[in-house]
Design an enzyme around this catalytic site. Structure first.
Site, PDB file in Angstrom:
ATOM      1  N   HIS A 175      -5.655  -2.008   4.309  1.00 45.13           N
ATOM      2  CA  HIS A 175      -5.609  -0.819   3.457  1.00 45.13           C
ATOM      3  C   HIS A 175      -4.851  -1.138   2.166  1.00 45.13           C
ATOM      4  O   HIS A 175      -3.895  -1.907   2.158  1.00 45.13           O
ATOM      5  CB  HIS A 175      -5.031   0.414   4.136  1.00 45.13           C
ATOM      6  CG  HIS A 175      -3.688   0.251   4.791  1.00 45.13           C
ATOM      7  ND1 HIS A 175      -3.152  -0.956   5.184  1.00 45.13           N
ATOM      8  CD2 HIS A 175      -2.763   1.174   5.137  1.00 45.13           C
ATOM      9  CE1 HIS A 175      -1.975  -0.753   5.732  1.00 45.13           C
ATOM     10  NE2 HIS A 175      -1.709   0.515   5.711  1.00 45.13           N
ATOM     11  N   HIS A 192       4.796   7.336   2.370  1.00 45.84           N
ATOM     12  CA  HIS A 192       5.595   6.107   2.217  1.00 45.84           C
ATOM     13  C   HIS A 192       4.922   5.127   1.279  1.00 45.84           C
ATOM     14  O   HIS A 192       3.709   5.106   1.134  1.00 45.84           O
ATOM     15  CB  HIS A 192       5.837   5.430   3.563  1.00 45.84           C
ATOM     16  CG  HIS A 192       4.607   4.877   4.235  1.00 45.84           C
ATOM     17  ND1 HIS A 192       3.833   5.597   5.104  1.00 45.84           N
ATOM     18  CD2 HIS A 192       4.019   3.657   4.170  1.00 45.84           C
ATOM     19  CE1 HIS A 192       2.833   4.851   5.542  1.00 45.84           C
ATOM     20  NE2 HIS A 192       2.901   3.667   4.989  1.00 45.84           N
ATOM     21  N   TYR A 252       9.331   2.225   9.739  1.00 41.29           N
ATOM     22  CA  TYR A 252       9.468   3.258   8.721  1.00 41.29           C
ATOM     23  C   TYR A 252      10.949   3.613   8.596  1.00 41.29           C
ATOM     24  O   TYR A 252      11.635   3.790   9.615  1.00 41.29           O
ATOM     25  CB  TYR A 252       8.735   4.544   9.109  1.00 41.29           C
ATOM     26  CG  TYR A 252       7.225   4.497   9.041  1.00 41.29           C
ATOM     27  CD1 TYR A 252       6.561   4.041   7.915  1.00 41.29           C
ATOM     28  CD2 TYR A 252       6.472   4.948  10.121  1.00 41.29           C
ATOM     29  CE1 TYR A 252       5.173   4.037   7.866  1.00 41.29           C
ATOM     30  CE2 TYR A 252       5.087   4.948  10.075  1.00 41.29           C
ATOM     31  CZ  TYR A 252       4.448   4.491   8.941  1.00 41.29           C
ATOM     32  OH  TYR A 252       3.086   4.492   8.895  1.00 41.29           O
ATOM     33  N   GLU A 304       8.172   1.536   4.108  1.00 41.41           N
ATOM     34  CA  GLU A 304       7.755   0.796   5.291  1.00 41.41           C
ATOM     35  C   GLU A 304       7.929  -0.702   5.051  1.00 41.41           C
ATOM     36  O   GLU A 304       7.638  -1.195   3.956  1.00 41.41           O
ATOM     37  CB  GLU A 304       6.278   1.085   5.588  1.00 41.41           C
ATOM     38  CG  GLU A 304       5.707   0.325   6.778  1.00 41.41           C
ATOM     39  CD  GLU A 304       4.242   0.662   7.046  1.00 41.41           C
ATOM     40  OE1 GLU A 304       3.484   0.862   6.080  1.00 41.41           O
ATOM     41  OE2 GLU A 304       3.865   0.707   8.225  1.00 41.41           O
ATOM     42  N   HIS A 364       0.864  -1.192   0.000  1.00 39.33           N
ATOM     43  CA  HIS A 364       0.000   0.000   0.000  1.00 39.33           C
ATOM     44  C   HIS A 364       0.896   1.237   0.000  1.00 39.33           C
ATOM     45  O   HIS A 364       2.116   1.124   0.029  1.00 39.33           O
ATOM     46  CB  HIS A 364      -0.911   0.001   1.243  1.00 39.33           C
ATOM     47  CG  HIS A 364      -0.157   0.106   2.533  1.00 39.33           C
ATOM     48  ND1 HIS A 364       0.257  -1.004   3.245  1.00 39.33           N
ATOM     49  CD2 HIS A 364       0.288   1.184   3.237  1.00 39.33           C
ATOM     50  CE1 HIS A 364       0.908  -0.609   4.330  1.00 39.33           C
ATOM     51  NE2 HIS A 364       0.943   0.713   4.349  1.00 39.33           N
ATOM     52  N   HIS A 414       1.343  -0.370  14.847  1.00 37.19           N
ATOM     53  CA  HIS A 414       0.342   0.680  14.700  1.00 37.19           C
ATOM     54  C   HIS A 414      -0.912   0.296  15.479  1.00 37.19           C
ATOM     55  O   HIS A 414      -1.288  -0.888  15.524  1.00 37.19           O
ATOM     56  CB  HIS A 414      -0.100   0.821  13.241  1.00 37.19           C
ATOM     57  CG  HIS A 414       0.946   1.263  12.279  1.00 37.19           C
ATOM     58  ND1 HIS A 414       1.692   2.411  12.444  1.00 37.19           N
ATOM     59  CD2 HIS A 414       1.353   0.743  11.100  1.00 37.19           C
ATOM     60  CE1 HIS A 414       2.505   2.552  11.400  1.00 37.19           C
ATOM     61  NE2 HIS A 414       2.328   1.551  10.579  1.00 37.19           N
TER      62      HIS A 414
HETATM   63 FE   LIG Z   1       1.812   2.006   5.824  1.00 41.04          FE
END
Ligand SMILES: [Fe+2]
Length: 309
Positions: free
Chosen positions: A201, A216, A257, A267, A154, A248
């Site tokens: 996502h 990113h 990151y 990432e 993503h 997260h």
């Molecule tokens: Fe991400």
């Protein structure tokens, strides 16, 4: 869910300051597989387990950042339909002929109100992961090169007009909202996480005054142990690490990151949950954004909000 329409993130084209230094980084440290170079000087990469010809393209330029981000759609009829839908919605689209990107069919490009160029395409040469389609080995030697992510997973983009972007992805492109962070006044979304699939996502956006910014591109790892190993390899190679390894709150994904040699953040990511389109989106209030970003430390790292290319 049945997979129709937009299938997945297909490619990112990213600007780098020094091409050969970047090739060494993406090939030897991140562990992508170099799959081609074109007459424009662009270098093409894929992750070891991806089947299509490439997912990450770099070109040398005076400034770092993202040229465009592409999604693969189901077939050519879907591409035509989505082009018509985008135009009916009021967006201008342009056609980029087949072959402009190596081994890639015609692309439909449009600009989001956030300033990002997004592309749709239906065809890219399938090169496989090297293990074959009959009695395949679970992995190949290419997985052992560098960090060795599985796929481009993503991207997170920063730019203005996130509410408009949200409408385009959900009303035209068939995405659904998985999670969001509210603005400080609670009246709008400061950031949105959108899926076209079962993934937590496929693309995300955060409100930011400057248009067209890359926060990113994210590469999927197979396990938390592989994320930690990625951190080891980053340190062995003096890669500039931004945040992590940590988890997260948003998406529940585990992450590091870091920055490529040109300052483009990337990432290494794993985990999260599997949402469905009927799931109610999860909401984070702005005062809890720190937990959303870094759940154990509950810290809204300054760099996350301010450093983009
Ligand atoms: Fe991400």
């Amino acid at each position: 869910m049945a997979m129709t329409g937009v299938l997945r993130p297909g490619h990112a084209q990213v600007r780098v300051l020094n091409l050969e230094e970047s090739v060494r980084f993406y090939r030897d440290v991140l562990g992508l597989v170099e799959t081609g170079r074109d007459a424009q000087g662009r270098v093409y990469f894929k992750c070891w387990d991806e089947r299509d010809h490439h997912s990450y393209v770099i070109r040398e330029a005076d400034s770092a950042g993202l040229d465009f981000f592409g999604f693969k759609v189901l077939d050519k009829a879907t591409l035509e339909q989505l082009d018509a839908d985008l135009r009916a919605y009021g967006l201008q689209t342009t056609r980029i002929p087949a072959g402009d990107l190596l081994e890639t069919g015609e692309r439909v490009r449009f600009e989001l109100p956030s300033g990002h160029l997004i592309e749709l395409y239906a065809e890219k040469t399938i090169v496989g992961n090297g293990a074959g389609l009959v009695n395949p080995a679970p992995w190949t030697q290419a997985r052992e090169q560098g960090i060795g992510p599985v796929r481009l997973d993503h991207a997170l983009m920063y730019g203005p007009n996130v509410a408009e972007v949200h409408k385009i992805f959900t009303e035209v492109l068939g995405f659904y909202l998985v999670e969001r962070v509210l603005t400080p006044d609670g009246q709008g979304n400061a950031a949105i996480w959108l899926s076209c699939s079962h993934k937590v996502h496929d693309i995300a956006f955060a409100e930011y005054p400057e248009p067209g910014k890359l926060h990113h591109c994210s590469f999927l790892m197979e396990s938390w142990e592989q994320v930690l190993r990625a951190g080891d390899i980053m340190s062995m190679n003096h890669v500039a690490v931004d945040i992590g390894p940590t988890r997260h709150g948003v998406t529940r994904g585990c992450t590091i990151y870091a920055w490529d040699p040109s300052g483009n953040r990337f990432e290494t990511f794993m985990g999260g949950y599997q949402p469905y389109p009927d799931y109610e989106p999860l909401t984070w209030t702005f005062d809890n954004f720190g937990q959303g970003l870094d759940y154990p430390q509950r810290k809204l790292h300054e760099t996350f909000l301010t450093v983009v290319t």
